[in-house]
Design a protein around this motif. Structure first.
Motif, mmCIF file in Angstrom:
data_model
loop_
_atom_site.group_PDB
_atom_site.id
_atom_site.type_symbol
_atom_site.label_atom_id
_atom_site.label_comp_id
_atom_site.label_asym_id
_atom_site.label_seq_id
_atom_site.Cartn_x
_atom_site.Cartn_y
_atom_site.Cartn_z
ATOM 1 N N MET A 1 -38.975 -22.075 68.610
ATOM 2 C CA MET A 1 -38.666 -21.277 67.416
ATOM 3 C C MET A 1 -38.309 -22.220 66.271
ATOM 4 O O MET A 1 -37.512 -23.137 66.435
ATOM 5 N N VAL A 2 -38.870 -21.959 65.116
ATOM 6 C CA VAL A 2 -38.578 -22.771 63.943
ATOM 7 C C VAL A 2 -37.645 -21.984 63.048
ATOM 8 O O VAL A 2 -37.942 -20.861 62.651
ATOM 9 N N LEU A 3 -36.509 -22.522 62.739
ATOM 10 C CA LEU A 3 -35.542 -21.870 61.864
ATOM 11 C C LEU A 3 -35.741 -22.353 60.448
ATOM 12 O O LEU A 3 -35.769 -23.551 60.197
ATOM 13 N N GLU A 4 -35.899 -21.379 59.542
ATOM 14 C CA GLU A 4 -36.137 -21.756 58.146
ATOM 15 C C GLU A 4 -35.065 -21.129 57.285
ATOM 16 O O GLU A 4 -35.064 -19.935 57.033
ATOM 17 N N HIS A 85 -36.817 -16.610 60.080
ATOM 18 C CA HIS A 85 -37.364 -17.386 61.186
ATOM 19 C C HIS A 85 -38.873 -17.186 61.256
ATOM 20 O O HIS A 85 -39.365 -16.069 61.079
ATOM 21 N N HIS A 86 -39.603 -18.253 61.544
ATOM 22 C CA HIS A 86 -41.030 -18.177 61.876
ATOM 23 C C HIS A 86 -41.144 -18.423 63.378
ATOM 24 O O HIS A 86 -40.763 -19.495 63.865
ATOM 25 N N ILE A 87 -41.683 -17.468 64.109
ATOM 26 C CA ILE A 87 -41.753 -17.623 65.555
ATOM 27 C C ILE A 87 -43.103 -17.147 66.073
ATOM 28 O O ILE A 87 -43.889 -16.516 65.352
ATOM 29 N N ALA A 95 -36.318 -12.829 70.829
ATOM 30 C CA ALA A 95 -35.534 -13.248 69.649
ATOM 31 C C ALA A 95 -34.674 -12.110 69.115
ATOM 32 O O ALA A 95 -33.638 -12.337 68.500
ATOM 33 N N SER A 103 -31.964 -7.135 61.892
ATOM 34 C CA SER A 103 -33.095 -7.978 61.512
ATOM 35 C C SER A 103 -34.312 -7.119 61.209
ATOM 36 O O SER A 103 -34.402 -5.963 61.633
ATOM 37 N N SER A 105 -38.529 -7.493 61.497
ATOM 38 C CA SER A 105 -39.600 -8.294 62.078
ATOM 39 C C SER A 105 -40.924 -7.939 61.410
ATOM 40 O O SER A 105 -41.313 -6.762 61.368
ATOM 41 N N VAL A 114 -42.664 -13.190 61.490
ATOM 42 C CA VAL A 114 -41.530 -13.641 60.683
ATOM 43 C C VAL A 114 -40.377 -12.680 60.926
ATOM 44 O O VAL A 114 -40.552 -11.458 60.868
ATOM 45 N N GLU A 117 -33.222 -12.278 59.418
ATOM 46 C CA GLU A 117 -31.934 -11.830 59.929
ATOM 47 C C GLU A 117 -31.065 -11.339 58.776
ATOM 48 O O GLU A 117 -31.099 -11.880 57.668
#
Length: 445
Positions: A1-4, A85-87, A95, A103, A105, A114, A117
């Motif tokens: 998972m990439v947290l942005e 988040h990009h997942i 997630a 959140s 989605s 994407v 949150e």
């Protein structure tokens, strides 16, 4: 998972970094902000469902009712965007497993999603509206059939979303109310699937529309004697304003309307594709007639002893406590094309023109002949004027300015149609003007 992390959305504050499951119960409002025991709670406004004339046919019960007041909550429960988040799409359910974390989605493809949150907002209260009867829905709304009443039975398929929209109200003056499409489900999530209309905004954020959309119309000149209908717009999940799509469920969004906002005004209409709600502010309700005033007008009209010009019988509007069942023997009836008021009679039928067509014995115009019913939902009235006009063809009676406003206000119907309708029963209006001035004959003595 990439947290942005996203500076445009905002970063978490110290007061927001608490255990998610206890978020609602742990955040307290300042004691000075809350109503003290015995005091009236602060009211943000009221929502009124068009088409019920003061009460659901089955009675107002709990969260399923025709009218709901939105009051300041003991503790703030609002939320606001926090991080994005990009997942990978297959990992979305994992997630979003934390029920305490709100959140949204956005599924962009089978492999990319994407998630935005949301964090607790101590400055706002959130109210959710939809068809679902789950506890997170504050106002349960069902489809309204033209002509009054809810669409009931297993064959009546609802077009209203289970989690249709949410309203966030500022807990401090001037208590601004803002509307957003979609509501959070039992897992505190909003899902916009692969087929839903969604896009990335110029500043890198996400936004989208629900399947059948949430439409809003703000009246020009406020909700008063000088009101005129405004333009229908669509509200996005993030509260932005767009022109209407080609049809309610089209995937192509309308154009962004930058000079308009999602702030509700007195008289704003909210359409959920199956039911239309009216927003009234506390200040606006002070200008509306009260139930006592409506009852005084009924008694004053009856005290004038209007008579049937042919049968010479005295006419009288029945008490609202009696309910709308079969017409009373003294009930006034009207020829909706000309406005002449009579008592009930069985002559003048023109069955070749239709089962409800009658010929007025005074002016010979042929048209529907219906009983008159006083409008009892005071919040739908623009002014406390006398009951002088009736909607055609249903026969609901209200003031002239109220009748003319609703007769020229198109309400959404189906995927792309609009019809003016009686606000008291939802019947589509007919005739050149949609309403008629009532012509009573006084007593001959």
């Amino acid at each position: 998972m990439v947290l942005e992390g996203n500076p445009e959305v905002g970063s978490p504050r110290t007061s927001d970094l608490q255990h998610p499951e206890n978020q609602d119960s742990c955040v307290l409002s300042s004691p000075s902000e809350d109503a003290q025991p015995g005091e009236e709670p602060i009211k943000y406004g009221e929502l009124i469902v068009l088409g019920y004339n003061g009460c659901l046919a089955s009675g107002d019960k709990g969260r399923r009712r025709s009218r709901l007041a939105l009051n300041r909550r003991p503790h703030a429960n609002g939320v606001k965007p926090d991080v994005m988040h990009h997942i990978s799409t297959p990992l979305v359910s994992k997630a979003l497993s934390n029920r305490g974390q709100h959140s949204i989605s956005y599924t962009l493809s089978r492999s990319h999603s994407v998630i935005v949150e949301y964090t607790h907002d101590s400055d706002t209260d959130m109210f959710q509206i939809g068809r679902s009867t789950e506890n997170m829905i504050d106002f349960v709304v069902t489809d309204t059939s033209p002509g009054g009443g809810a669409a009931e039975g297993p064959s009546a398929q609802s077009t209203i979303s289970r989690y249709a929209c949410r309203i966030l109200c500022d807990r401090r003056p001037p208590y601004t109310a803002r509307i957003y499409a979609a509501g959070f489900d039992a897992s505190s999530n909003i899902f916009l699937g692969e087929r839903a209309a969604k896009w990335r905004t110029p500043d890198g954020l996400m936004d989208g529309l629900t399947t059948n959309g949430v439409l809003v119309m703000h009246p020009a000149g406020g909700f008063s004697e000088d009101s005129a209908p405004g333009v229908w717009r669509e509200i996005s999940v993030c509260g932005n304003v767009y022109t209407l799509r080609d049809s309610r469920s089209a995937q192509q969004r309308g154009k962004l309307v930058e000079n308009e906002s999602n702030v509700l005004q007195d008289g704003s209409l909210i359409d959920l594709c199956g039911a239309t709600l009216l927003w009234r502010t506390p200040a606006g309700l002070l200008r509306a007639p009260t139930l006592k005033q409506l009852e005084a007008q009924r008694q004053e009209a009856n005290a004038a002893r209007p008579q049937c010009p042919v049968g010479l019988s005295t006419l009288a509007f029945p008490s609202p406590a009696r309910g709308r069942t079969a017409p009373d023997k003294q009930q006034p009836w009207v020829y909706v094309r000309c406005g002449h008021v009579h008592g009930y009679h069985g002559w003048g039928c023109r069955r070749e023109r239709g089962p409800q067509e009658r010929e007025c014995p005074l002016c010979r115009l042929v048209g529907p002949y219906v009983p008159l019913w006083l409008g009892q939902e005071a919040g739908l009235c623009l002014d406390p004027g006398p009951p002088s006009h009736a909607f055609a063809p249903c026969g609901h009676v209200c003031s002239e300015k109220t009748a003319r406003y609703w007769a020229q206000t198109p309400l959404p119907h189906g995927t792309h149609a609009f019809h003016a309708a009686c606000p008291f029963c939802g019947a589509w209006l007919t005739g050149e003007h949609g309403c008629v001035r009532l012509i009573f004959q006084g007593p001959l003595d």
